[in-house]
Scaffold this active site. Structure first.
Site, PDB file in Angstrom:
ATOM      1  N   ARG A  36       0.824  -1.213   0.000  1.00 39.43           N
ATOM      2  CA  ARG A  36       0.000   0.000   0.000  1.00 39.43           C
ATOM      3  C   ARG A  36       0.858   1.264   0.000  1.00 39.43           C
ATOM      4  NH1 ARG A  36      -5.410  -1.225   3.717  1.00 39.43           N
ATOM      5  NH2 ARG A  36      -6.540  -2.270   2.024  1.00 39.43           N
ATOM      6  N   LYS A 197     -17.777 -17.258   4.336  1.00 34.95           N
ATOM      7  CA  LYS A 197     -19.220 -17.211   4.612  1.00 34.95           C
ATOM      8  C   LYS A 197     -20.030 -16.596   3.473  1.00 34.95           C
ATOM      9  CE  LYS A 197     -18.642 -16.839   9.634  1.00 34.95           C
ATOM     10  NZ  LYS A 197     -18.948 -16.021  10.838  1.00 34.95           N
ATOM     11  N   GLY A 354      -8.813  -8.332   0.304  1.00 33.33           N
ATOM     12  CA  GLY A 354      -7.596  -8.612   1.059  1.00 33.33           C
ATOM     13  C   GLY A 354      -7.080 -10.031   0.979  1.00 33.33           C
ATOM     14  N   GLY A 377     -13.100  -3.832   1.144  1.00 36.13           N
ATOM     15  CA  GLY A 377     -14.534  -3.543   1.184  1.00 36.13           C
ATOM     16  C   GLY A 377     -15.002  -2.651   0.048  1.00 36.13           C
TER      17      GLY A 377
END
Length: 398
Positions: A36, A197, A354, A377
């Site tokens: 990053r 999930k 990620g 996100g």
């Protein structure tokens, strides 16, 4: 998406607020992965070379509005200076008179890094007064933090209400690539969705079913689909309460002519840990104490053949519990095939989020993909078709 670009703005002799995301993984005070930081260097170099006074802002971790020395940005300054070649000053705050004085003492063509924005809870609250205090430090605002642009935080959506704003080179690259490669994909399009999930990916799956010609489901979330279809799953991770949701997604996919590809064989263990004893078995061979930890070798071979029939791939989430060897093998093998097809210019490949980026870095294949998004996100919400507040804040209103 219509937004002002950095090269359309005058930056010379201006106090430029540069909002970045350098929330990098640290261990014992050392940077573990500087991806990053490297990503923002082109913007910093451009501003320094054009004699802007660069006021760099970022968050780090989740200090929840309290000053926590373990979440200071100070350990990152040396690496930023090393990569950018710029003279960098650091100040242990991000608002107030001392910050104004430190900025005044900084020369044009230099960088001042401010302390963690989240030491003030007003940042995550999106507090207007806090945003105004931040905005008072500069006269141009640059958002170069796509990974934070799904948050309506003070430094993301508040500052642009006061200052002329634009996208930095990283944000510009993210938006251009996502729009060109995914927003208007070359068909046919296949998506790989992994992770643990279904509950965290329902919106994504609903969006991709409409856009994709096929979706490969892997990771723990595949277990919920397998359970819904009546397959044994042993003691594997499974959201049994989402059985009906899984069946509804399968029905929606069928109605939209989108093929859902589930594993036909799996790799299981009795205990999920590094170097666990692993068995490759068919679905009907799963025992009551088995844990499904990866898709199986035949599923990998089948997927490698399937990928040859597609022009664009969007990948979010690993296919197995990649953090435990040998259950990184399916993700690695499929990534190798994607990289090969990409390098042969037979496939446009975009990956983000990620875990999958970490998995691709572990396999040393990230640079072989067409595009890797640094966002988590925000990448997901963009794929879901949601409006990102940080992008809306710097958009040119027609």
């Amino acid at each position: 998406m219509n937004f002002t670009r950095l090269k359309d703005c005058v930056v010379t002799n201006k106090n430029v607020i540069l909002r970045v995301d350098i929330n990098v993984p640290m261990k014992n005070g050392k940077i573990e992965d500087d991806t990053r930081i490297k990503a923002i260097i082109p913007t910093i170099k451009y501003l320094v070379e054009n004699k802007a006074k660069v006021i760099l802002m970022s968050h780090f971790g989740r200090p929840e509005g309290k000053k926590n020395p373990e979440m200071s940005l100070s350990p990152l300054v040396e690496r930023i200076a090393e990569l950018s070649g710029a003279k960098i000053n650091f100040i242990y705050d991000c608002i107030g008179e001392k910050v104004h004085e430190a900025i005044s003492a900084t020369n044009y063509g230099e960088v001042i890094v401010l302390e963690n924005l989240r030491f003030y809870k007003e940042e995550t609250d999106g507090n207007a007064d806090f945003a105004a205090q931040l905005a008072s430090l500069g006269n141009l605002y640059i958002n170069d933090a796509f990974s934070c642009s799904h948050r309506a935080h003070a430094s993301i959506t508040g500052i642009p209400k006061t200052l002329k704003s634009c996208a930095g080179f990283l944000l510009e690259s993210e938006l251009d690539n996502l729009q060109n490669l995914v927003g208007k994909p070359t068909k046919p399009l296949i998506s790989i969705v992994g992770g643990s999930k279904i509950s965290t990916k329902i919106d994504l799956l609903n969006a991709l079913i409409v856009k994709s010609d096929a979706i490969v489901v892997g990771g723990g979330m595949a277990n919920t689909f397998l359970f819904a279809l009546g397959h044994p799953i042993g003691k594997s991770l499974c959201e049994k309460d989402l059985k009906d949701t899984a069946l509804e997604l399968l029905a929606k996919a069928k109605a939209n002519n989108c093929q859902i590809i589930l594993p036909t064989d799996v790799r299981v263990c009795k205990e999920l840990k590094d170097n666990a004893a692993a068995r490759n078995i068919n679905l009907n061979e799963i025992e009551s104490d088995d844990i499904i930890a990866d898709i199986g070798q035949y599923s990998v071979l089948n997927l490698a053949k399937i990928l040859e029939n597609y022009k664009t791939l969007v990948w979010n989430g690993p296919l197995g519990a990649f953090e435990f060897k040998p259950f990184d093998e399916a993700t690695n093998e499929v990534a190798k095939k994607v990289a090969q097809l990409t390098q042969e210019r037979k496939l446009i490949s975009v990956a983000g989020g990620g875990d999958v980026v970490c998995a691709l870095n572990n396999a040393n294949l990230a640079d072989k993909f067409s595009y890797i998004s640094t966002a988590g996100g925000a990448f997901l919400e963009w794929l879901e078709g949601k409006s990102l507040p940080g992008i809306e804040a710097i958009s040119i209103k027609s």
